[in-house]
Design a protein around this motif. Structure first.
Motif, PDB file in Angstrom:
ATOM      1  N   ARG A  54       0.838  -1.209   0.000  1.00 41.96           N
ATOM      2  CA  ARG A  54       0.000   0.000   0.000  1.00 41.96           C
ATOM      3  C   ARG A  54       0.864   1.245   0.000  1.00 41.96           C
ATOM      4  O   ARG A  54       0.593   2.221  -0.712  1.00 41.96           O
ATOM      5  N   ASP A  55       1.930   1.221   0.812  1.00 38.39           N
ATOM      6  CA  ASP A  55       2.788   2.391   0.943  1.00 38.39           C
ATOM      7  C   ASP A  55       3.511   2.702  -0.363  1.00 38.39           C
ATOM      8  O   ASP A  55       3.731   3.872  -0.701  1.00 38.39           O
ATOM      9  N   PHE A  56       3.871   1.647  -1.107  1.00 39.24           N
ATOM     10  CA  PHE A  56       4.587   1.836  -2.376  1.00 39.24           C
ATOM     11  C   PHE A  56       3.638   1.839  -3.592  1.00 39.24           C
ATOM     12  O   PHE A  56       4.107   1.926  -4.730  1.00 39.24           O
ATOM     13  N   PHE A  57       2.318   1.721  -3.330  1.00 41.70           N
ATOM     14  CA  PHE A  57       1.311   1.698  -4.401  1.00 41.70           C
ATOM     15  C   PHE A  57       1.582   0.575  -5.406  1.00 41.70           C
ATOM     16  O   PHE A  57       1.529   0.765  -6.623  1.00 41.70           O
ATOM     17  N   GLU A  58       1.888  -0.601  -4.909  1.00 41.01           N
ATOM     18  CA  GLU A  58       2.132  -1.750  -5.762  1.00 41.01           C
ATOM     19  C   GLU A  58       1.208  -2.889  -5.353  1.00 41.01           C
ATOM     20  O   GLU A  58       0.950  -3.109  -4.167  1.00 41.01           O
ATOM     21  N   LYS A  59       0.726  -3.642  -6.346  1.00 36.08           N
ATOM     22  CA  LYS A  59      -0.203  -4.738  -6.075  1.00 36.08           C
ATOM     23  C   LYS A  59       0.515  -6.056  -5.807  1.00 36.08           C
ATOM     24  O   LYS A  59      -0.007  -6.925  -5.117  1.00 36.08           O
ATOM     25  N   SER A  60       1.688  -6.248  -6.397  1.00 36.07           N
ATOM     26  CA  SER A  60       2.382  -7.532  -6.253  1.00 36.07           C
ATOM     27  C   SER A  60       3.736  -7.353  -5.594  1.00 36.07           C
ATOM     28  O   SER A  60       4.351  -6.288  -5.671  1.00 36.07           O
ATOM     29  N   ASN A  61       4.206  -8.438  -4.958  1.00 37.46           N
ATOM     30  CA  ASN A  61       5.531  -8.410  -4.338  1.00 37.46           C
ATOM     31  C   ASN A  61       6.635  -8.306  -5.383  1.00 37.46           C
ATOM     32  O   ASN A  61       7.694  -7.736  -5.129  1.00 37.46           O
ATOM     33  N   ALA A  62       6.404  -8.877  -6.568  1.00 35.12           N
ATOM     34  CA  ALA A  62       7.411  -8.818  -7.635  1.00 35.12           C
ATOM     35  C   ALA A  62       7.682  -7.372  -8.045  1.00 35.12           C
ATOM     36  O   ALA A  62       8.820  -6.988  -8.317  1.00 35.12           O
ATOM     37  N   ASP A  63       6.626  -6.550  -8.078  1.00 34.91           N
ATOM     38  CA  ASP A  63       6.785  -5.137  -8.424  1.00 34.91           C
ATOM     39  C   ASP A  63       7.281  -4.322  -7.244  1.00 34.91           C
ATOM     40  O   ASP A  63       7.809  -3.219  -7.414  1.00 34.91           O
ATOM     41  N   LEU A  64       7.068  -4.863  -6.047  1.00 30.30           N
ATOM     42  CA  LEU A  64       7.472  -4.144  -4.836  1.00 30.30           C
ATOM     43  C   LEU A  64       8.977  -3.984  -4.739  1.00 30.30           C
ATOM     44  O   LEU A  64       9.486  -2.920  -4.340  1.00 30.30           O
ATOM     45  N   PHE A  65       9.729  -5.035  -5.105  1.00 31.05           N
ATOM     46  CA  PHE A  65      11.190  -4.969  -4.936  1.00 31.05           C
ATOM     47  C   PHE A  65      11.838  -3.833  -5.725  1.00 31.05           C
ATOM     48  O   PHE A  65      12.589  -3.036  -5.139  1.00 31.05           O
ATOM     49  N   PRO A  66      11.614  -3.696  -7.046  1.00 28.86           N
ATOM     50  CA  PRO A  66      12.262  -2.593  -7.754  1.00 28.86           C
ATOM     51  C   PRO A  66      11.839  -1.219  -7.242  1.00 28.86           C
ATOM     52  O   PRO A  66      12.664  -0.295  -7.192  1.00 28.86           O
ATOM     53  N   LYS A  67      10.579  -1.092  -6.815  1.00 32.36           N
ATOM     54  CA  LYS A  67      10.117   0.192  -6.283  1.00 32.36           C
ATOM     55  C   LYS A  67      10.835   0.521  -4.973  1.00 32.36           C
ATOM     56  O   LYS A  67      11.270   1.647  -4.743  1.00 32.36           O
ATOM     57  N   MET A  68      10.964  -0.492  -4.138  1.00 33.33           N
ATOM     58  CA  MET A  68      11.636  -0.302  -2.853  1.00 33.33           C
ATOM     59  C   MET A  68      13.110   0.062  -3.053  1.00 33.33           C
ATOM     60  O   MET A  68      13.631   0.986  -2.423  1.00 33.33           O
ATOM     61  N   MET A  69      13.798  -0.649  -3.951  1.00 33.68           N
ATOM     62  CA  MET A  69      15.213  -0.371  -4.190  1.00 33.68           C
ATOM     63  C   MET A  69      15.405   1.006  -4.816  1.00 33.68           C
ATOM     64  O   MET A  69      16.402   1.693  -4.553  1.00 33.68           O
ATOM     65  N   THR A  70      14.446   1.433  -5.634  1.00 32.96           N
ATOM     66  CA  THR A  70      14.515   2.775  -6.219  1.00 32.96           C
ATOM     67  C   THR A  70      14.500   3.827  -5.121  1.00 32.96           C
ATOM     68  O   THR A  70      15.284   4.784  -5.143  1.00 32.96           O
TER      69      THR A  70
END
Length: 637
Positions: free
Chosen positions: A540-556
């Protein structure tokens, strides 16, 4: 009750904590039997005959009869110390000589201030004085000779840098254990050629360094066999299993049987250390035999001069067998050469201890407390505590021997790295020690002179142009955080610990003088973590639906953070969910799993390499530098 109080006083005078705060922030008082055992081991007394009052007196007199501390810290060009002199000593007769690190020496005129305190000793009364000199000294190690009559005492003067050297940029590194970095050129596990090749490629992606686990010599055969990189047989010599042997073979060398064996070892998903070591040692032994039949090259003779202990090490490892001695001399010579070719763009790991049967414990025996081992007190995960199996350093002898062993081992690592991680940096302040034949819950914390040890790290980092990083994870005493601040040693910030419910805000608040990473080799990588934990708040915090998309957003977001170092676990690029090590789990094949993809495969995948380049671009656009912040904001306390 009186006897119990005397034992507690004896413990404090021996540098043993009588209580501590555990992982649950609960005050734990060390039981009297445990204190007695630790104190007796420290003072080389048999428990059944030990007298705490006698131990107290011996400790007190040992300090007094030495006259002055064996090590002194120099701050703001001032040398200050307490001095003990026989009563009625004429201080004008005391001669003090200063010998600088560059060899220059001269007499100095100290200022003595008399105290009213008189100490009664077995050698008569002694008076306490305050001693001070003012001297402008360069960063490093200097000696002071304190002479009165026929007695002369040598002190080591530590001069830490007033400020660390400026880090040139916000750094970015890739991490993987070297044994796991396999390629088509490997012989069963990653080697120094793989490391060098990756480093060259990664520089074109904006990567500043390659990080890995300790590369120190291990026991791979015999009764002391231990494949853990954190249980080396020396902190002064490299692990020859990582040699790239084809560079050492004669031109035109071909051996089909050997190539078949290599192919079999390369085809496995797990490192077979015993087979790899046996195969490599067989070839290297033959090369060593040929090497010593010929005229020895000049750079080998220079190597012997630069590594004066290598002959002792080779004798220790070979137990006097000539061919084995030559083997160890040969492989250490080539490890130095190949490490030099890799260069200093490395993030190396400095382990807390060494194997109890190591060369270091034998050669530097005065430094180690062989009747105790190091571990950790009981916590939620390890309710019975942990015994890590290696011997602690003796804090008294460490100082009296002027930290020679510690300095040598640090320098060994820093000469070959640009970043050095100090595993369990709390060990420079205190260690949980367990007496022999005791369970892990029957231990106590042994104190070290953290001010001096952290100062030495700062000195060596300054001299070798290295960024020191202290692994300050878990239960960390406030004093350790203060030492990190004082000596400008970076800490560590991990997403798994600090992310919380609002990770984007947590990332923005990363203290600048920190290494930021998702996790460490002792923890689950990103994909393993999100499988186990509920990450809905993160998504929710990163506005991503899947964990796969969460990683690149988090590292960014982490790339954009103030952290001066970003460390990327290579295995997170393809969402590996298995760890490299599970602490305390003997059933798990720790330190053996190879990367899922070969080096040729993953380094040629633009999805991975473009992502790494993008992270570096983001770091370059967020140039707020750690050295631009006030010191109080640099590391979380």
């Amino acid at each position: 009750m009186k006897n119990a109080n005397l034992w507690r006083k004896a413990a404090r005078m021996s540098g043993v904590q009588t209580d501590f705060i555990d992982a649950n922030k609960k005050l734990i008082k060390v039981p009297l039997p445990t204190l007695k055992a630790v104190v007796c081991h420290l003072n080389q007394k048999k428990i059944e005959h030990a007298d705490p009052l006698k131990i107290i007196e011996e400790r007190r007199e040992r300090k007094i009869f030495r006259l002055i501390s064996p090590v002194l810290l120099v701050h703001k060009d001032q040398v200050r110390s307490t001095v003990y002199l026989p009563e009625n000593t004429d201080v004008r007769l005391v001669q003090v000589t200063l010998k600088k690190e560059n060899g220059e020496s001269h007499r100095v005129s100290p200022i003595f201030e008399k105290s009213q305190r008189i100490y009664k000793t077995t050698q008569g009364p002694y008076q306490r004085w305050q001693f001070s000199i003012k001297e402008n000294l360069d960063v490093g190690y200097h000696q002071m000779f304190f002479q009165i009559g026929a007695s002369e005492v040598k002190c080591l003067l530590l001069v830490p840098p007033k400020k660390r050297k400026m880090v040139p940029d916000k750094l970015q590194g890739l991490f993987a254990p070297l044994y796991a970095m396999h390629s088509s050129k490997s012989w069963g596990l990653g080697d120094l050629r793989d490391l060098n090749d990756l480093q060259v490629k990664a520089q074109s992606w904006g990567v500043d360094f390659i990080g890995t686990l300790p590369l120190l010599a291990n026991f791979y055969e015999g009764p002391h066999k231990d494949i853990s990189p954190y249980s080396p047989c020396s902190k002064l010599f490299w692990n020859e299993i990582y040699l790239y042997i084809p560079d050492l073979l004669p031109e035109g060398f071909k051996d089909l049987e050997l190539q078949n064996k290599i192919q079999i070892l390369n085809a496995t998903a797990w490192v077979d250390y015993e087979s790899v070591f046996r195969l490599k040692k067989n070839v290297l032994s033959q090369l060593a035999e040929e090497f010593f039949k010929n005229t020895l090259p000049e750079d080998y003779l220079l190597f012997l001069k630069e590594k004066p202990l290598v002959k002792e090490y080779a004798q220790f490892r070979s137990q006097g067998r000539e061919t084995e001695t030559q083997y160890h001399l040969y492989v250490q010579y080539h490890m130095e050469r190949q490490m030099a070719l890799v260069g200093k763009h490395l993030y190396l790991d400095y382990p807390v201890g060494v194997h109890p049967e190591s060369f270091d414990c034998a050669y530097f025996s005065d430094y180690f407390l062989k009747s105790m081992s190091v571990g950790a007190p009981p916590d939620i995960m390890f309710t019975g505590g942990q015994n890590w199996g290696f011997n602690p350093l003796d804090p008294i002898h460490l100082r009296e021997l002027h930290y020679e062993y510690f300095i040598q081992t640090l320098r060994h690592h820093m000469k070959k790295s640009c970043v050095l991680r100090l595993d369990h940096v709390m060990a420079l302040h205190r260690l949980y020690v367990i007496p022999a034949n005791s369970s892990a819950d029957c231990g106590a914390y042994l104190r070290y002179n953290g001010d001096e040890l952290f100062a030495i790290v700062a000195i060596e980092a300054y001299k070798n142009n290295v960024l020191a990083v202290g692994e300050n994870l878990g239960t960390v005493p406030d004093m350790v955080q203060e030492y990190l601040l004082k000596y400008e040693i970076s800490g560590m910030w991990l997403m798994v610990f600090e992310g919380g419910k609002n990770p984007t805000e947590s990332i923005k608040k990363i203290p600048p003088k920190n290494l930021a990473a998702f996790s460490t080799h002792d923890m689950l990588p990103f994909a393993g973590f999100v499988k186990k934990e509920n990450t809905s708040a993160w998504r929710r915090d990163f506005f991503e639906k899947s964990n796969a998309d969460l990683f690149p957003k988090m590292m960014t977001k982490m790339a954009e953070s103030p952290a001066e170092i970003l460390l990327i676990n290579i295995e997170d690029l393809w969402l590996e969910d298995r760890p490299q090590n599970i602490p305390g789990r003997s059933s798990f094949p720790n330190w053996q799993r190879k990367l899922k993809y070969s080096q040729e495969q993953w380094t040629s995948n633009p999805d991975f390499t473009d992502f790494i380049k993008r992270l570096k671009e983001l770091r370059n656009t967020r140039r707020t530098h750690a050295d631009d912040f006030e010191i109080g904001r640099l590391i979380s306390i």
